[in-house]
Design an enzyme around this catalytic site. Structure first.
Site, PDB file in Angstrom:
ATOM      1  N   GLU A 152      25.916 -44.384 -33.115  1.00 20.52           N
ATOM      2  CA  GLU A 152      27.184 -45.015 -33.462  1.00 20.52           C
ATOM      3  C   GLU A 152      27.612 -46.095 -32.473  1.00 20.52           C
ATOM      4  O   GLU A 152      28.503 -46.891 -32.767  1.00 20.52           O
ATOM      5  CB  GLU A 152      28.277 -43.939 -33.587  1.00 20.52           C
ATOM      6  CG  GLU A 152      28.023 -42.970 -34.728  1.00 20.52           C
ATOM      7  CD  GLU A 152      28.972 -41.790 -34.763  1.00 20.52           C
ATOM      8  OE1 GLU A 152      29.074 -41.157 -35.826  1.00 20.52           O
ATOM      9  OE2 GLU A 152      29.615 -41.487 -33.723  1.00 20.52           O
TER      10      GLU A 152
ATOM     11  N   GLY B 218      32.517 -37.914 -44.007  1.00 26.13           N
ATOM     12  CA  GLY B 218      32.287 -37.495 -45.375  1.00 26.13           C
ATOM     13  C   GLY B 218      33.468 -37.868 -46.251  1.00 26.13           C
ATOM     14  O   GLY B 218      34.625 -37.667 -45.867  1.00 26.13           O
TER      15      GLY B 218
ATOM     16  N   MET C 138      34.715 -34.924 -37.456  1.00 24.26           N
ATOM     17  CA  MET C 138      34.844 -33.861 -36.468  1.00 24.26           C
ATOM     18  C   MET C 138      35.457 -34.280 -35.131  1.00 24.26           C
ATOM     19  O   MET C 138      35.494 -33.461 -34.206  1.00 24.26           O
ATOM     20  CB  MET C 138      33.461 -33.227 -36.216  1.00 24.26           C
ATOM     21  CG  MET C 138      32.855 -32.592 -37.454  1.00 24.26           C
ATOM     22  SD  MET C 138      31.201 -31.890 -37.200  1.00 24.26           S
ATOM     23  CE  MET C 138      31.569 -30.537 -36.088  1.00 24.26           C
ATOM     24  N   GLU C 139      35.955 -35.516 -35.016  1.00 17.94           N
ATOM     25  CA  GLU C 139      36.491 -35.968 -33.719  1.00 17.94           C
ATOM     26  C   GLU C 139      37.807 -36.731 -33.789  1.00 17.94           C
ATOM     27  O   GLU C 139      38.599 -36.696 -32.835  1.00 17.94           O
ATOM     28  CB  GLU C 139      35.463 -36.868 -33.004  1.00 17.94           C
ATOM     29  CG  GLU C 139      34.160 -36.213 -32.638  1.00 17.94           C
ATOM     30  CD  GLU C 139      33.159 -36.190 -33.776  1.00 17.94           C
ATOM     31  OE1 GLU C 139      32.322 -35.269 -33.806  1.00 17.94           O
ATOM     32  OE2 GLU C 139      33.229 -37.097 -34.651  1.00 17.94           O
TER      33      GLU C 139
ATOM     34  N   ASP D  99      28.259 -39.412 -46.469  1.00 16.43           N
ATOM     35  CA  ASP D  99      28.019 -38.356 -47.456  1.00 16.43           C
ATOM     36  C   ASP D  99      29.328 -38.049 -48.174  1.00 16.43           C
ATOM     37  O   ASP D  99      30.387 -38.578 -47.829  1.00 16.43           O
ATOM     38  CB  ASP D  99      27.471 -37.102 -46.772  1.00 16.43           C
ATOM     39  CG  ASP D  99      28.434 -36.545 -45.734  1.00 16.43           C
ATOM     40  OD1 ASP D  99      29.334 -35.776 -46.118  1.00 16.43           O
ATOM     41  OD2 ASP D  99      28.307 -36.900 -44.541  1.00 16.43           O
TER      42      ASP D  99
END
Length: 237
Positions: free
Chosen positions: A13, A79, A171-172, A195
């Site tokens: 990233e 996602g 998740m962050e 996704d």
């Protein structure tokens, strides 16, 4: 000079950002790598925080305490929660929150915030960067939610959608926004979709991880390119 902190959870990233960075040096704090240098004349600190909210929170605080950043941009992948937001689209955070913490807990306990608002000017700059780098209708502005698990079932996806009405899940970002809020540091989260947060999420993630990561980083590069930092605020050129 004001400094921009740029964070990714995965090395992929931030790779493109590091390639474009001028004369950077690497420092390590609490195990996190911090790359100090310049992008398009602006002083930046780029870091890879690792996966998860605890890592993201610790790394964000280090960016603020050890490097004195004045603005934080989080880049990465996510996602999709909404059907109209497709793989390789980009989501800009309007606000962020934790989907694995009860709403009443968020509002009844310190810091008494159900969501953490992204900075309006950084949102606008990200929007303009998307418009100049992406195809039409490929970017979205909306809530981004985070939790300590990779969302890969339709049931969990639908539960999150019903409770929070987010654009995407990762998740962050909420931890970064939470710590930025505590320190009064403007932030924005930019995520490219890898996704659809369903039963096919892992396969889609593997196929589109690098493409989506590079697309999000490209938006960040365009943002920084258009920025001139002057005393006390972000000013666009």
């Amino acid at each position: 000079m004001k400094k921009i902190g740029i964070m990714g959870a995965l090395q992929v990233e931030i790779d493109i950002l590091l390639e474009k960075m001028d004369a950077h040096e690497k420092r390590t704090v609490a195990g996190f790598p911090f790359y100090c240098g310049k992008l398009y004349g602006n002083e930046v600190i780029i870091t890879c925080c690792g996966v998860g909210k605890v890592n993201a929170a610790a790394c964000t605080q280090a960016l603020i305490d050890k490097f004195g950043v004045n603005y934080i941009i989080n880049t990465g992948i996510a996602g999709s929660i909404r059907s109209e937001i497709r793989v390789c689209d980009v989501v800009i955070s309007s606000d962020v929150t934790h989907h694995d913490v009860r709403k009443d807990q968020m509002t009844s306990l310190f810091p008494f915030q159900e969501v953490f608002q992204a900075n309006g000017e950084l949102i606008q700059m990200a929007k303009e960067a998307c418009m100049s780098t992406l195809e039409k209708n490929k970017h979205h502005i909306g809530r981004i939610v985070s939790g300590e698990a990779f969302v890969s079932t339709t049931q969990l996806k639908n539960d999150i959608k019903e409770a929070y009405q987010p654009a995407c899940v990762e998740m962050e970002g909420s931890a970064i926004g939470h710590v930025a809020f505590l320190n009064d540091v403007p932030f924005v989260v930019i995520r490219s979709i890898s996704d659809n947060a369903d039963e096919e999420a892992e396969m889609s993630f593997e196929a589109f991880e690098e493409i989506a990561a590079h697309q999000s980083a490209g938006v960040v590069l365009e943002m920084v390119k258009q920025m001139n930092l002057s005393e006390g605020y972000v000013k666009r050129s």
